[in-house]
Design a protein around this motif. Structure first.
Motif, PDB file in Angstrom:
ATOM      1  N   CYS A  89       0.892  -1.208  -0.082  1.00 12.16           N
ATOM      2  CA  CYS A  89      -0.067   0.100  -0.059  1.00 12.16           C
ATOM      3  C   CYS A  89       0.903   1.176  -0.035  1.00 12.16           C
ATOM      4  N   ARG A  90       1.836   1.318   0.864  1.00  9.52           N
ATOM      5  CA  ARG A  90       2.742   2.364   1.170  1.00  9.52           C
ATOM      6  C   ARG A  90       3.315   2.564  -0.409  1.00  9.52           C
ATOM      7  N   ARG A  91       4.071   1.692  -1.132  1.00  4.99           N
ATOM      8  CA  ARG A  91       4.557   1.597  -2.354  1.00  4.99           C
ATOM      9  C   ARG A  91       3.612   2.499  -3.287  1.00  4.99           C
ATOM     10  N   LYS A  92       2.459   2.055  -3.270  1.00  2.00           N
ATOM     11  CA  LYS A  92       1.318   3.035  -4.057  1.00  2.00           C
ATOM     12  C   LYS A  92       1.047   4.259  -3.707  1.00  2.00           C
ATOM     13  N   GLY A  93       1.974   4.664  -2.601  1.00  2.00           N
ATOM     14  CA  GLY A  93       1.574   6.217  -2.106  1.00  2.00           C
ATOM     15  C   GLY A  93       0.423   6.295  -1.505  1.00  2.00           C
ATOM     16  N   LEU A  94      -0.103   5.228  -0.867  1.00  3.46           N
ATOM     17  CA  LEU A  94      -1.252   5.476  -0.005  1.00  3.46           C
ATOM     18  C   LEU A  94      -0.950   5.827   1.466  1.00  3.46           C
ATOM     19  N   GLU A  95      -1.707   6.353   2.255  1.00  2.00           N
ATOM     20  CA  GLU A  95      -1.451   6.650   3.571  1.00  2.00           C
ATOM     21  C   GLU A  95      -1.865   5.379   4.308  1.00  2.00           C
ATOM     22  N   VAL A  96      -1.055   4.643   5.152  1.00  3.66           N
ATOM     23  CA  VAL A  96      -1.486   3.562   5.620  1.00  3.66           C
ATOM     24  C   VAL A  96      -1.274   3.471   7.366  1.00  3.66           C
ATOM     25  N   ILE A  97      -2.126   2.942   7.768  1.00  2.00           N
ATOM     26  CA  ILE A  97      -2.053   2.536   9.297  1.00  2.00           C
ATOM     27  C   ILE A  97      -1.827   1.182   9.402  1.00  2.00           C
ATOM     28  N   GLU A  98      -0.650   0.960   9.803  1.00  2.00           N
ATOM     29  CA  GLU A  98      -0.121  -0.619   9.927  1.00  2.00           C
ATOM     30  C   GLU A  98      -0.402  -1.040  11.121  1.00  2.00           C
ATOM     31  N   ARG A  99      -1.772  -1.137  11.595  1.00  3.93           N
ATOM     32  CA  ARG A  99      -2.141  -1.473  13.091  1.00  3.93           C
ATOM     33  C   ARG A  99      -3.466  -2.255  12.739  1.00  3.93           C
TER      34      ARG A  99
ATOM     35  N   GLU B 296      -8.463  -1.999  16.067  1.00  2.00           N
ATOM     36  CA  GLU B 296      -8.814  -1.610  17.406  1.00  2.00           C
ATOM     37  C   GLU B 296      -7.649  -0.806  18.034  1.00  2.00           C
ATOM     38  N   GLU B 297      -6.507  -0.558  17.343  1.00  4.51           N
ATOM     39  CA  GLU B 297      -5.255   0.356  17.777  1.00  4.51           C
ATOM     40  C   GLU B 297      -5.180   1.218  16.831  1.00  4.51           C
ATOM     41  N   ALA B 298      -6.184   1.695  15.816  1.00  7.82           N
ATOM     42  CA  ALA B 298      -5.821   2.654  14.891  1.00  7.82           C
ATOM     43  C   ALA B 298      -6.381   3.915  15.659  1.00  7.82           C
TER      44      ALA B 298
END
Ligand SMILES: [Zn+2]
Length: 319
Positions: free
Chosen positions: A153-163, A166-168
């Motif tokens: 997702c990050r390589r596609k330039g997206l903003e990612v929450i890697e959690r 429930e922890e986001a």
């Protein structure tokens, strides 16, 4: 596909070898403890809730065992590294772009455009890319706890929450729409998941969720033979029972549809492959085999329009 099948069989064998870690649960949609046997497949028991007719695997892998299953799954590894990359262009055109357009239209209908769209379980991020490209949302956030997928997702330039969801931590008052596609059927506790999604939204925010409909044509006709019935799908709800779950967790159900297009073809293919016998169901034999060219599309249109397809979409508004 043959390699995927081999890997899936090894995953299932591993899961069954840990059967002593399975636990009993109540109905994942309504909480009732009364259920009758529905199907047996892969040496697992699928039961039907007497109160709401949701079908669910019971007993089922514990939460910890389920986590381990997905971390070590050979099938998912193959899917992530081979199947999905090889088929992404086709999936983008046939699944993710139409999906993004449908979500944008839903947001438009219910006055929820312009804010932040949060996709829970973003996977390869293809839906998020398409949602962003439509320009209907100010920002698109991908929640994806699996490290390799989050990196994609990050390589596609997206903003990612890697959690995990429930922890986001999110700017909740700016979130307009939370989406979640074909995930809830895999979860140990759909109820907890819906509650967590509700917590990501301000009052008035939309929750869009899709999953199999156990009252859809191919599942009703084929039963345990249906491809949708597998070891990873723990929960088989239908529009009414998923609607009840959403209501209980703080949503008003605004829309309930079954836009699936594959039911008739799925049953037809099982019959043609000799995996399902239609000879005692002459009406279905006529529609799905003898007069398929004339009736197939019209029959599927009827299923889709009548809430009888086995792929469903619900839209809830946070109270
Ligand atoms: Zn129930």
């Amino acid at each position: 596909m043959a390699e995927q099948t081999r890997r899936y069989q090894r995953d299932v064998a591993w899961l069954l070898s840990r059967r002593d870690e399975f636990v009993e649960v109540d109905c994942p949609a309504c909480g009732s403890g009364d259920a009758d046997p529905a199907w047996s497949k892969f040496e697992l028991d699928y039961v039907r809730c007497r109160a709401c007719e949701t079908v669910y695997i019971n007993p089922r892998p514990s939460l910890d065992l389920l986590g381990e299953y997905y971390r070590r799954s050979e099938n998912y590894d193959y899917w992530n590294n081979v199947v999905f990359p090889a088929s992404e262009d086709a999936r983008r055109a046939k699944i993710f772009r139409p999906r993004a357009e449908r979500v944008a239209a839903i947001a438009e209908r219910h006055d929820a455009t312009g804010g932040v769209l949060v996709d829970v379980g973003a996977g390869f991020g293809t839906f998020c890319e398409e949602a962003l490209a439509l320009g209907a949302f100010e920002q698109v956030l991908a929640i994806e706890p699996e490290p390799h997928l989050a990196e994609t997702c990050r390589r596609k330039g997206l903003e990612v929450i890697e959690r995990p969801v429930e922890e986001a931590e999110l700017p909740v008052d700016q979130v307009g729409v939370v989406t979640n596609f074909e995930v809830i059927e895999h979860l140990f506790s759909p109820r907890e998941f819906v509650a967590r999604c509700a917590a990501l939204l301000p009052p008035g925010g939309l929750f869009v969720v899709t999953c199999p409909n156990v009252k859809g044509f191919d599942i009703v006709v084929l039963g345990a033979v249906a491809n949708a019935i597998d070891t990873e799908h723990l929960n088989y709800m239908h529009p009414h029972s998923l609607g009840l779950l959403l209501e209980r967790e703080g949503f008003e159900v605004l829309e309930s549809e079954t836009p699936g297009r594959l039911d008739a073809e799925l049953v037809r293919k099982k019959a043609l492959a000799g995996e399902f016998d239609l000879s005692r169901q002459p009406f279905l034999e006529q529609v799905l085999l003898e007069e398929w060219d004339r009736l197939g599309d019209a029959f599927q249109d009827f299923l889709t329009a009548s809430g009888l397809s086995s792929n469903m979409w619900l839209v809830g508004r946070r109270r």
